[in-house]
Design a protein around this motif. Structure first.
Motif, PDB file in Angstrom:
ATOM      1  N   GLY A  15       0.768  -1.035  -0.192  1.00  0.00           N
ATOM      2  CA  GLY A  15      -0.050   0.066   0.023  1.00  0.00           C
ATOM      3  C   GLY A  15       0.840   1.387   0.176  1.00  0.00           C
ATOM      4  N   GLY A  16       2.292   1.205   0.369  1.00  0.00           N
ATOM      5  CA  GLY A  16       3.001   2.427   0.262  1.00  0.00           C
ATOM      6  C   GLY A  16       3.420   2.597  -1.248  1.00  0.00           C
ATOM      7  N   SER A  17       4.424   3.535  -1.056  1.00  0.00           N
ATOM      8  CA  SER A  17       4.899   4.211  -2.288  1.00  0.00           C
ATOM      9  C   SER A  17       6.436   4.362  -2.288  1.00  0.00           C
ATOM     10  CB  SER A  17       4.536   5.651  -2.504  1.00  0.00           C
ATOM     11  OG  SER A  17       2.972   5.690  -2.499  1.00  0.00           O
ATOM     12  N   LEU A  18       6.902   4.217  -3.479  1.00  0.00           N
ATOM     13  CA  LEU A  18       8.422   4.511  -3.445  1.00  0.00           C
ATOM     14  C   LEU A  18       8.479   5.265  -4.877  1.00  0.00           C
ATOM     15  CD1 LEU A  18      10.481   0.961  -2.818  1.00  0.00           C
ATOM     16  CD2 LEU A  18      10.668   3.349  -1.380  1.00  0.00           C
ATOM     17  N   ARG A  19       9.764   6.022  -4.948  1.00  0.00           N
ATOM     18  CA  ARG A  19      10.190   6.587  -6.174  1.00  0.00           C
ATOM     19  C   ARG A  19      11.535   6.355  -6.581  1.00  0.00           C
ATOM     20  NH1 ARG A  19      10.727  12.695  -8.566  1.00  0.00           N
ATOM     21  NH2 ARG A  19      12.696  12.932  -6.942  1.00  0.00           N
ATOM     22  N   MET A  82       5.981   4.628  -7.842  1.00  0.00           N
ATOM     23  CA  MET A  82       5.181   3.503  -7.687  1.00  0.00           C
ATOM     24  C   MET A  82       4.406   3.733  -6.472  1.00  0.00           C
ATOM     25  SD  MET A  82       8.047   0.608  -8.589  1.00  0.00           S
ATOM     26  CE  MET A  82       9.097   0.868  -7.124  1.00  0.00           C
ATOM     27  N   ASN A  83       2.949   3.741  -6.825  1.00  0.00           N
ATOM     28  CA  ASN A  83       2.151   3.914  -5.636  1.00  0.00           C
ATOM     29  C   ASN A  83       1.217   2.425  -5.299  1.00  0.00           C
ATOM     30  OD1 ASN A  83       2.820   6.691  -5.295  1.00  0.00           O
ATOM     31  ND2 ASN A  83       1.280   7.243  -6.731  1.00  0.00           N
ATOM     32  N   SER A  84       0.548   2.491  -4.329  1.00  0.00           N
ATOM     33  CA  SER A  84      -0.371   1.435  -3.965  1.00  0.00           C
ATOM     34  C   SER A  84       0.446  -0.029  -4.428  1.00  0.00           C
ATOM     35  CB  SER A  84      -1.471   1.407  -4.802  1.00  0.00           C
ATOM     36  OG  SER A  84      -2.297   2.368  -4.608  1.00  0.00           O
ATOM     37  N   GLN A 110      16.823  -2.951  -5.440  1.00  0.00           N
ATOM     38  CA  GLN A 110      16.105  -3.786  -4.976  1.00  0.00           C
ATOM     39  C   GLN A 110      14.758  -3.095  -4.368  1.00  0.00           C
ATOM     40  OE1 GLN A 110      16.183  -7.348  -4.593  1.00  0.00           O
ATOM     41  NE2 GLN A 110      14.111  -7.000  -3.851  1.00  0.00           N
ATOM     42  N   VAL A 111      13.486  -3.572  -4.755  1.00  0.00           N
ATOM     43  CA  VAL A 111      12.177  -3.159  -4.022  1.00  0.00           C
ATOM     44  C   VAL A 111      11.752  -4.387  -3.393  1.00  0.00           C
ATOM     45  CG1 VAL A 111      10.157  -2.493  -4.436  1.00  0.00           C
ATOM     46  CG2 VAL A 111      11.854  -1.344  -5.611  1.00  0.00           C
TER      47      VAL A 111
END
Length: 115
Positions: A15-19, A82-84, A110-111
């Motif tokens: 549910g979080g986000s990353l850029r 990247m959301n949700s 890595q994500v």
């Protein structure tokens, strides 16, 4: 030659986000189509999406509505917002620069998305 360096990966809850960012050096960044790919453990590398030199974007179905790709030619950088995020988004994310038959790859970032 183009050198690509990705950054921005990490651990995030579902549910979080990353850029993610990918910064290029060594050539004229603006002429390349830039792509983001990912590879999950035990799976083949797959396209996440891309952006052309003119700014046109395309996305794999898995990321449509959640991921956004943009580029800043002044900073020689392409972004993947990247959301949700979902657990299945976990993997190593790679940046790609393509022009005609030439491809360059970054080393990946890595994500990890936890439930």
């Amino acid at each position: 030659q183009v050198q690509l360096v990705e950054s921005g990966g990490g651990l995030v809850q579902a549910g979080g986000s990353l850029r993610l960012s990918c910064t290029a050096s060594g050539s004229i960044f603006s002429i390349y189509t830039m792509g983001w790919y990912r590879q999950a453990p035990g799976k083949q590398r797959e396209l996440v999406g891309g952006i052309t030199s003119s700014g046109r974007t395309n996305y794999a179905d898995s990321g449509k509505g959640r991921f956004t790709i943009s580029r800043d030619n002044g900073k020689n950088t392409v972004y993947l917002q990247m959301n949700s995020l979902k657990v299945e988004d976990t993997g190593v994310y790679f940046c790609n620069a393509q022009r005609v038959s030439v491809n360059f790859w970054g080393q990946g970032t890595q994500v990890t998305v936890s439930s």
